[in-house]
Motif scaffolding. Structure first.
Motif, PDB file in Angstrom:
ATOM      1  N   LYS A  15       0.850  -1.204   0.000  1.00  0.00           N
ATOM      2  CA  LYS A  15       0.000   0.000   0.000  1.00  0.00           C
ATOM      3  C   LYS A  15       0.881   1.247   0.000  1.00  0.00           C
ATOM      4  CE  LYS A  15      -2.598  -0.340   3.557  1.00  0.00           C
ATOM      5  NZ  LYS A  15      -3.659  -0.131   4.578  1.00  0.00           N
ATOM      6  N   ARG A  16       0.402   2.247  -0.708  1.00  0.00           N
ATOM      7  CA  ARG A  16       1.057   3.560  -0.818  1.00  0.00           C
ATOM      8  C   ARG A  16       2.286   3.562  -1.723  1.00  0.00           C
ATOM      9  NH1 ARG A  16      -1.039   3.310   4.245  1.00  0.00           N
ATOM     10  NH2 ARG A  16       0.816   2.316   5.129  1.00  0.00           N
ATOM     11  N   GLU A  17       2.658   2.421  -2.257  1.00  0.00           N
ATOM     12  CA  GLU A  17       3.773   2.393  -3.218  1.00  0.00           C
ATOM     13  C   GLU A  17       3.290   2.825  -4.598  1.00  0.00           C
ATOM     14  OE1 GLU A  17       7.133  -0.755  -1.809  1.00  0.00           O
ATOM     15  OE2 GLU A  17       5.470  -1.590  -2.959  1.00  0.00           O
ATOM     16  N   THR A  18       4.232   2.920  -5.534  1.00  0.00           N
ATOM     17  CA  THR A  18       3.905   3.249  -6.912  1.00  0.00           C
ATOM     18  C   THR A  18       4.191   2.052  -7.802  1.00  0.00           C
ATOM     19  OG1 THR A  18       6.110   4.111  -7.359  1.00  0.00           O
ATOM     20  CG2 THR A  18       4.452   5.685  -6.562  1.00  0.00           C
ATOM     21  N   ALA A  19       3.538   2.035  -8.960  1.00  0.00           N
ATOM     22  CA  ALA A  19       3.738   0.952  -9.925  1.00  0.00           C
ATOM     23  C   ALA A  19       3.674   1.523 -11.330  1.00  0.00           C
ATOM     24  CB  ALA A  19       2.677  -0.129  -9.756  1.00  0.00           C
ATOM     25  N   THR A  20       4.457   0.946 -12.219  1.00  0.00           N
ATOM     26  CA  THR A  20       4.426   1.339 -13.629  1.00  0.00           C
ATOM     27  C   THR A  20       4.220   0.102 -14.474  1.00  0.00           C
ATOM     28  OG1 THR A  20       5.881   3.242 -13.302  1.00  0.00           O
ATOM     29  CG2 THR A  20       5.696   2.367 -15.533  1.00  0.00           C
ATOM     30  N   LEU A  21       3.168   0.125 -15.271  1.00  0.00           N
ATOM     31  CA  LEU A  21       2.858  -0.972 -16.181  1.00  0.00           C
ATOM     32  C   LEU A  21       3.177  -0.514 -17.608  1.00  0.00           C
ATOM     33  CD1 LEU A  21      -0.608  -2.109 -14.775  1.00  0.00           C
ATOM     34  CD2 LEU A  21       1.681  -2.580 -13.910  1.00  0.00           C
ATOM     35  N   LYS A  22       3.730  -1.432 -18.389  1.00  0.00           N
ATOM     36  CA  LYS A  22       4.118  -1.092 -19.751  1.00  0.00           C
ATOM     37  C   LYS A  22       3.328  -1.907 -20.769  1.00  0.00           C
ATOM     38  CE  LYS A  22       8.753   0.405 -18.519  1.00  0.00           C
ATOM     39  NZ  LYS A  22      10.201   0.363 -18.811  1.00  0.00           N
ATOM     40  N   CYS A  23       3.122  -1.270 -21.905  1.00  0.00           N
ATOM     41  CA  CYS A  23       2.340  -1.902 -22.972  1.00  0.00           C
ATOM     42  C   CYS A  23       3.012  -1.611 -24.310  1.00  0.00           C
ATOM     43  CB  CYS A  23       0.928  -1.347 -22.966  1.00  0.00           C
ATOM     44  SG  CYS A  23      -0.054  -1.796 -24.422  1.00  0.00           S
ATOM     45  N   TYR A  24       3.228  -2.655 -25.093  1.00  0.00           N
ATOM     46  CA  TYR A  24       3.792  -2.511 -26.433  1.00  0.00           C
ATOM     47  C   TYR A  24       2.741  -2.995 -27.431  1.00  0.00           C
ATOM     48  CZ  TYR A  24       8.063  -1.845 -23.820  1.00  0.00           C
ATOM     49  OH  TYR A  24       8.991  -1.365 -22.937  1.00  0.00           O
ATOM     50  N   PRO A  25       2.186  -2.069 -28.227  1.00  0.00           N
ATOM     51  CA  PRO A  25       1.069  -2.450 -29.109  1.00  0.00           C
ATOM     52  C   PRO A  25       1.533  -3.332 -30.263  1.00  0.00           C
ATOM     53  CG  PRO A  25       1.749  -0.195 -29.532  1.00  0.00           C
ATOM     54  CD  PRO A  25       2.531  -0.660 -28.332  1.00  0.00           C
TER      55      PRO A  25
END
Lengths: 116, 117
Positions: A15-25
């Motif tokens: 909780k309270r952390e950050t996340a980055t999700l990546k997408c390559y079309p």
């Protein structure tokens, strides 16, 4: 045929952390969409980008932001994570230029985010 | 506002039976697209079909067929001679074109189809 690529496939955060999700079309697709699917729920549209500009906005929380880069890949940034953010996050892509199938969204395998 | 209703939460049939999944939609736009997606237990969303609002022609693809009727705002999906591999959650979805951009899909709640051997 090449499909939509998402990374990571699984992510565990506190909780309270950050996340980055990546997408390559899919190659030559110019439009990217993000969706959130909670357990047992239908996918909910978050946001979309066409030619690197935000196009449509759904129920994306203010804690989330996203962008599309010059190579058309997209990133979904999520801050101040909450338990309720635990879900499967899908990216989809489409091409505005393909005759007869514009706007058909092809989905990636998803990123399963678990917030502890 | 747009809305998609899949009234059947879960359907269970025995293999080789025919099964129809219902989808009813609401939209104020005259131009829109309807979709069906399959979500097997592995979790991915697989595109099955797209239908434009101005094309009411029904479509058949192997054991799958779709019946689009604007008069009743329905876009139903039939699987003939069902197989165990058809077991999945099936989503009906709608995209309006009134915004002119890359519009997000509005999904129904999904129908969980169970094919028993």
């Amino acid at each position: 045929a090449a499909g939509v690529i998402q990374s990571p496939r699984h992510l565990i955060k506190e909780k309270r952390e950050t996340a980055t999700l990546k997408c390559y079309p899919i190659p030559r697709h110019d439009t990217v969409y993000w969706y959130q699917q909670g357990p047992g729920q239908d996918p909910q549209f978050l946001i979309s980008f066409y030619e690197k500009m935000q196009s449509d906005k759904g129920s994306i929380p203010d804690r989330f932001s996203a962008q599309q880069f010059s190579d058309y890949h997209s990133e979904l940034n999520m801050s101040s994570l909450e338990l309720g953010d635990s879900a499967l996050y899908f990216c989809a892509s489409s091409s505005s230029r393909v005759r007869g199938s514009a706007d058909t969204q092809y989905f990636g395998p998803g990123t399963r985010l678990t917030v502890l | 506002a747009q809305k998609v209703t899949q009234a059947q939460t879960e359907i269970s049939v025995v293999e080789k039976e025919d099964v129809t999944l219902d989808c009813v939609y609401e939209t104020r736009d005259t131009t829109y697209y309807l979709f069906w997606y399959k979500q097997p237990p592995s979790g991915e969303l697989v595109f099955l079909i797209r239908r434009n609002s101005f094309d009411e022609q029904n479509e058949i693809s192997g054991r799958y067929s779709w019946n689009f009727q604007k008069s009743t705002s329905s876009f139903n999906f039939t699987i003939t001679a069902s197989q165990v591999v058809d077991s999945a959650v099936y989503f009906c979805a709608l995209s309006e074109r009134g915004g002119g951009g890359a519009d997000g899909l509005t999904f129904g709640k999904g129908t969980h189809l169970i094919i028993q051997p």
